[in-house]
Enzyme design. Structure first.
Site, PDB file in Angstrom:
ATOM      1  CB  SER A 224      -0.727   0.076   1.169  1.00 41.85           C
ATOM      2  OG  SER A 224      -1.923   1.049   1.282  1.00 41.85           O
TER       3      SER A 224
ATOM      4  CE  LYS B 270     -16.038  12.595  -9.539  1.00 41.54           C
ATOM      5  NZ  LYS B 270     -16.709  13.498  -8.954  1.00 41.54           N
TER       6      LYS B 270
END
Length: 456
Positions: free
Chosen positions: A104, A161
């Site tokens: 991550s 988005k």
């Protein structure tokens, strides 16, 4: 004369162009080793920022960030990347030891560093953002399509988005140091992961190093981009110095742990309530105020849900109301439910390491219920009991006249003899009632007279 001037200007220009390379080549500083273990958060950002400043002050030859992280908060990750890209000292991020990972947020930091290195048996990737508040690997409990939030069938407009923003961000970092942009996008869109050897083949990282000495040996003489300029690293024969977190970083790391911040908040609330219920105790109020201020400082650094905070405060208020005005458990049960729900949704992120342990929520909820129903209830009941000492206890009490006179005499009350004054003459053996205390003198009136006034 003109020729000499031209030669001087030409030499000056050559020195100006060559200065970035020579500044690193001639650096006399050591190699600073930093350690990032666990989730990336505000404490990690503060530690790396201050360490990079120290490296610049000491003119270090290289900063090595040894990393093992499951991910972290998006805001902290971006702050760290800004510090790395604006640093005047080259930064190498090294995923180590064997078995470590840069998942991550760690993948983004690895891409942002001038040198990206991994130890054998390590991995990176799974950089899909799950929400605005943080970056972490997606939930793998579903099928393959559920792991692709940007697929045609996956994710709503807001999720797309967020993913597209993350893709643009990591591709920009990859372009900055000439690394594999396509795989970087794949790590975001599909949560792809790579082992060290595969990452090296795909140009995701620069080096696979077995240990710190191997890393230093391999980076020596490499050309990297530092603040838009190409520089050559000179790490041969450099001493390696570990720069551990200082007390400020360790303290910040402790209080920004969501579980610790949550407990501090509850201790602060309990302390202030007990202080208000029993004014003058001092200790509960002092401890509560300190704990609450620390909790508020920690929470403003963490991604919290204000709805969760509101539900926790509402739950506490309802449990206090139950203790003050019993409602056969309705207020207390409602307060307990609101408190638990608020605690569960308090952390507005799914980043590993930034949730509140359900066991802690359960213990605090049960303790809160017992505390407010029993302890606070007893405190408020104690305030309603009659006063047994002092001026307030004398007012309204009955006394016996032991010596009389035209304007008063002496009366016996609570095994004590007091001087008494009265608007009517007093006689020995008469029962009187205390209506006022003035110094060492009691203002009294006959009991019969006061009872007659009440009847009239």
């Amino acid at each position: 004369m003109a020729i000499t001037t031209r030669i001087f200007v030409l030499c000056a220009l050559l020195l100006a162009v060559a200065s970035p390379v020579s500044a690193v080549n001639n650096a006399s500083g050591v190699i600073l080793e930093l350690s990032v273990d666990g989730p990336i958060g505000p404490a990690t950002e503060d530690y790396l920022q201050r360490s990079l400043q120290t490296a610049a002050e000491r003119n270090a030859a290289l900063v090595v960030i040894r990393m093992d992280t499951p991910g972290g908060l998006d805001s902290a990750m971006r702050g760290i990347i800004k510090n790395i890209t604006s640093s005047t000292i080259p930064v190498a991020t090294y995923v180590a030891p064997t078995g470590a990972r840069a998942a991550s947020a760690g993948t983004y930091i690895l891409y942002a560093s001038q040198i990206a290195a991994m130890a054998p048996g390590t991995n990176l990737g799974a950089a899909t953002p799950v929400r605005i508040g943080g970056v972490s690997p997606p939930d793998r409990s579903g099928d393959e399509e559920s792991e692709k939030p940007d697929a045609a069938s996956g994710g709503d407009a807001m999720q797309r988005k967020i993913v597209n923003d993350a893709v643009a961000y990591i591709r920009g970092l990859a372009r900055l140091h000439g690394r594999n942009q396509d795989w970087a996008e794949q790590a975001v869109r599909e949560a792809a992961s790579l082992q060290a050897s595969e990452a090296l083949k795909l140009n995701v990282i620069d080096i696979v190093a077995t240990d710190m000495n191997d890393l230093i040996e391999q980076v020596d003489g490499r050309d990297v981009m530092l603040r838009g300029e190409q520089v050559t690293l000179a790490t041969a024969d450099r001493a390696v110095e570990e720069l551990a977190p200082d007390w400020r970083n360790r303290f910040l790391s402790i209080i920004t742990n969501p579980n610790v911040a949550y407990i501090l908040m509850m201790v602060g609330i309990y302390g202030l309530i007990l202080e208000f219920a029993n004014p003058g105790a001092v200790v509960p109020g002092t401890v509560g105020a300190i704990a609450l201020l620390l909790a508020l400082y920690a929470l403003q650094l963490l991604p919290i849900s204000y709805a969760g905070v509101a539900l926790i405060l509402l739950g506490v208020a309802l449990m206090v109301a139950e203790a003050f005005a019993p409602s056969f458990g309705v207020l207390g049960l409602g307060g307990l439910v609101a408190f638990v729900i608020g605690s569960v949704i308090l952390m507005d992120t799914e980043v590993p390491g930034y949730g509140i342990d359900p066991a802690i929520i359960g213990v605090v909820a049960i303790t809160s219920g017992l505390m407010f129903v029993v302890v606070v209830g007893l405190a408020f009941k104690a305030r309603g009991r009659p006063v047994v000492s002092g001026r307030e206890e004398l007012l309204g009490a009955e006394a016996l006249v032991v010596s009389g006179g035209a304007d008063g005499g002496r009366v016996a009350i609570h095994s004590e003899t007091w001087r008494a004054r009265s608007d009517t003459p007093l006689s020995i053996g008469q029962r009187v009632k205390v209506i006022d205390v003035k110094g060492l003198t009691l203002q009294v009136e006959p009991v019969n007279a006061s009872e007659q006034e009440k009847e009239s």
